[in-house]
Design a protein around this motif. Structure first.
Motif, short mmCIF file in Angstrom:
data_model
loop_
_atom_site.label_atom_id
_atom_site.label_comp_id
_atom_site.label_asym_id
_atom_site.label_seq_id
_atom_site.Cartn_x
_atom_site.Cartn_y
_atom_site.Cartn_z
N PRO A 1 0.80 -1.23 0.00
CA PRO A 1 0.00 0.00 0.00
C PRO A 1 0.83 1.28 0.00
N LEU A 2 1.76 1.35 -0.92
CA LEU A 2 2.58 2.54 -1.12
C LEU A 2 2.61 2.83 -2.62
N PRO A 3 2.25 4.03 -3.04
CA PRO A 3 2.18 4.34 -4.47
C PRO A 3 3.47 4.01 -5.21
N ILE A 4 3.32 3.62 -6.44
CA ILE A 4 4.33 3.31 -7.45
C ILE A 4 5.19 2.09 -7.11
N LYS A 5 4.77 1.28 -6.15
CA LYS A 5 5.53 0.06 -5.89
C LYS A 5 5.07 -1.05 -6.84
N GLN A 6 6.03 -1.83 -7.28
CA GLN A 6 5.83 -2.91 -8.26
C GLN A 6 4.88 -3.99 -7.75
N GLY A 7 4.07 -4.54 -8.65
CA GLY A 7 3.30 -5.75 -8.40
C GLY A 7 4.00 -6.93 -9.05
N SER A 8 3.88 -8.10 -8.45
CA SER A 8 4.62 -9.27 -8.91
C SER A 8 3.73 -10.49 -9.01
N ILE A 9 3.65 -11.05 -10.20
CA ILE A 9 2.95 -12.30 -10.44
C ILE A 9 3.93 -13.44 -10.16
N SER A 10 3.46 -14.51 -9.55
CA SER A 10 4.30 -15.66 -9.29
C SER A 10 3.91 -16.83 -10.19
N PHE A 11 4.76 -17.82 -10.24
CA PHE A 11 4.48 -19.05 -10.99
C PHE A 11 3.25 -19.75 -10.44
N ALA A 12 2.96 -19.52 -9.17
CA ALA A 12 1.81 -20.18 -8.53
C ALA A 12 0.48 -19.51 -8.89
N HIS A 13 0.51 -18.31 -9.42
CA HIS A 13 -0.73 -17.66 -9.83
C HIS A 13 -1.38 -18.43 -10.97
N THR A 14 -2.68 -18.37 -11.00
CA THR A 14 -3.45 -19.05 -12.05
C THR A 14 -4.24 -18.03 -12.84
N LEU A 15 -4.78 -18.48 -13.97
CA LEU A 15 -5.64 -17.61 -14.76
C LEU A 15 -6.85 -17.18 -13.95
N GLN A 16 -7.34 -18.05 -13.09
CA GLN A 16 -8.47 -17.71 -12.23
C GLN A 16 -8.10 -16.57 -11.28
N ASP A 17 -6.86 -16.59 -10.75
CA ASP A 17 -6.40 -15.50 -9.89
C ASP A 17 -6.42 -14.17 -10.65
N ILE A 18 -5.93 -14.19 -11.86
CA ILE A 18 -5.86 -12.97 -12.66
C ILE A 18 -7.27 -12.46 -12.97
N GLU A 19 -8.15 -13.36 -13.35
CA GLU A 19 -9.53 -12.96 -13.68
C GLU A 19 -10.24 -12.38 -12.46
#
Length: 448
Positions: A410-428
């Motif tokens: 919760p700090l502006p302009i900080k990077q978001g990171s997708i992991s190998f464990a994320h799924t298409l369902q997570d993204i949706e």
């Protein structure tokens, strides 16, 4: 849903009795304050039992996902085999890891292992000074390269502290800490990323030992190099005799098995790695050209660079790093293919959401790492972001997403990171909740 975190607040208050600030790394202190008690794959849980899809990932460290079973199994087997920390002699694990690392990153000829990324950048600067006999260094406005004296400055500065854009030129040393001598600050020259004129300006006026930079400026989101920028730094280093150091602690294994240097095609003299290299276990690496790395064992005492650390290549963390690199290299898992695909889906979805509004935006992404900027173009440096990004909207956006179970720091302009464990369902699910948040924020703005 309006989440509250009374247990987290109580924990922080109790910790403050024994720990200044209540947190052992003050970079982790945030508003809202949330204590996470469990992580598995792409999800984390707080003390209250709330579940989140996680895009913080330990500041991008857990690239394979929290508590990856293959990495944890390697650690467990090492623990059960009674591996020992002796403080005497080499270990088989450190040699195995070093060989695997150098084969993974062919632009690196030899390495040393540290416990943290900050230690790695500390050693890299020492080598540069030892090699060149010079003391001055160049670092980037908005970059983060660790906690030590040379680099503890100008991370996310206020305009009042650093002043308006200067080019060619440099910015005041905006210290992150007291206790740094003024004499030491005078050796550090802070310039904006993507500003070659300022590099040349410093080189004309000071004997520079090295330039240290993230090849993508990821401390402030995803700020990419302009065409030819990194190539020109390589050329200037060769002409002037300073060392070019890539801080790949964040970019490293998250973007490619060979690091971002394998993508941009520029070979630095030295590189530092960490975070994703051991999927969140505490391990850092300094590596590079052998002629420079060999300063650690230079035959002349006056030129020899010290490296020491009881916990360097600790068996459990080294086993985690070996398992991580093996999994990243596996065609069966196709880690990079998976995260890049999810990254594209997320980027396309975010563009669709914001394109339907009047809010200026830019989605910056490199593979699995992304940042939503509330400005109408891709940023080129920190001053560009300071002048054009809507920090207030960014903060509200992040807090509202947390309230819906989507965690970005919760700090502006900080990077978001997708992991190998994320799924298409997570993204949706993330996109669905993001659309709700954006509509809610814009409706509230219209009322106000």
């Amino acid at each position: 849903m309006n989440l509250t975190w009374p247990k987290s607040s109580e924990l922080l208050k109790n910790n403050e009795q024994w720990i200044p600030g209540g947190v052992v790394s003050l970079n982790r202190k945030s508003d809202p304050n949330i204590c996470f008690s469990k992580g598995s794959g792409s999800h984390v849980w707080d003390l209250e039992g709330n579940k989140y899809i996680d895009y913080q990932a330990g500041f991008a460290a857990s690239f394979l996902g929290h508590n990856d079973p293959d990495v944890n199994q390697a650690v467990l087997e090492t623990l059960q085999s009674d591996s020992v920390l002796m403080g005497a002699g080499p270990t088989d694990l450190e040699g195995k890891f070093a060989e695997l690392f150098c084969k993974s990153v062919p632009t690196v000829e030899s390495i040393q292992i540290t416990t943290t990324g900050s230690e790695a950048t500390y050693h890299a600067i020492r080598i540069a000074r030892g090699v060149t006999g010079r003391n001055h260094i160049i670092v980037m406005q908005g970059g983060y390269n660790g906690w030590h004296n040379d680099v503890a400055c100008n991370v996310i500065s206020a305009l009042a502290d650093v002043g308006e854009r200067v080019s060619p030129g440099e910015y005041p040393f905006d210290s992150l800490s007291s206790g740094i001598p003024d004499e030491h600050k005078s050796l550090v020259h802070v310039i904006n990323y993507n500003d070659l004129d300022s590099v040349r300006h410093i080189l004309k006026n000071f004997p520079v030992a090295c330039i240290l930079l993230e090849p993508i400026l990821q401390n402030i989101g995803i700020v990419k190099p302009l065409p030819g920028y990194l190539q020109e730094l390589r050329k200037l280093a060769d002409e002037d005799g300073f060392l070019l150091i890539f801080d790949e602690v964040k970019t490293g294994f998250r973007h490619a098995l060979g690091g971002y240097q394998s993508i941009c095609g520029v070979q630095p003299d030295l590189s530092t790695f960490g975070k994703a290299v051991a999927n969140g276990y505490p391990l850092g690496v300094i590596g590079g050209k052998k002629k420079y790395m060999d300063y650690f064992v230079h035959p002349e005492k006056s030129k020899r660079v010290l490296i020491a650390g009881t916990f360097n290549a600790f068996p459990l963390t080294t086993a985690a790093a070996i398992a991580t690199l093996e999994k990243l290299a596996s065609p069966v898992h196709d880690v990079y293919g998976h995260v890049n695909q999810l990254g594209q889906v997320l980027e396309d979805g975010l563009k669709s959401i914001f394109s339907a509004t009047d809010k200026p935006f830019h989605i910056a992404r490199q593979g699995s790492a992304y940042c939503v900027y509330f400005m109408d173009h891709a940023p080129v440096d920190f001053h560009d972001i300071l002048k054009n990004h809507d920090f207030g909207f960014d903060k509200s956006y992040r807090v509202k997403l947390i309230d819906k179970g989507i965690f970005n720091f919760p700090l502006p302009i900080k990077q978001g990171s997708i992991s190998f464990a994320h799924t298409l369902q997570d993204i949706e699910e993330t996109l669905e909740k993001t659309e709700d948040v954006v509509q809610s924020l814009l409706q509230r703005s219209a009322v106000l």
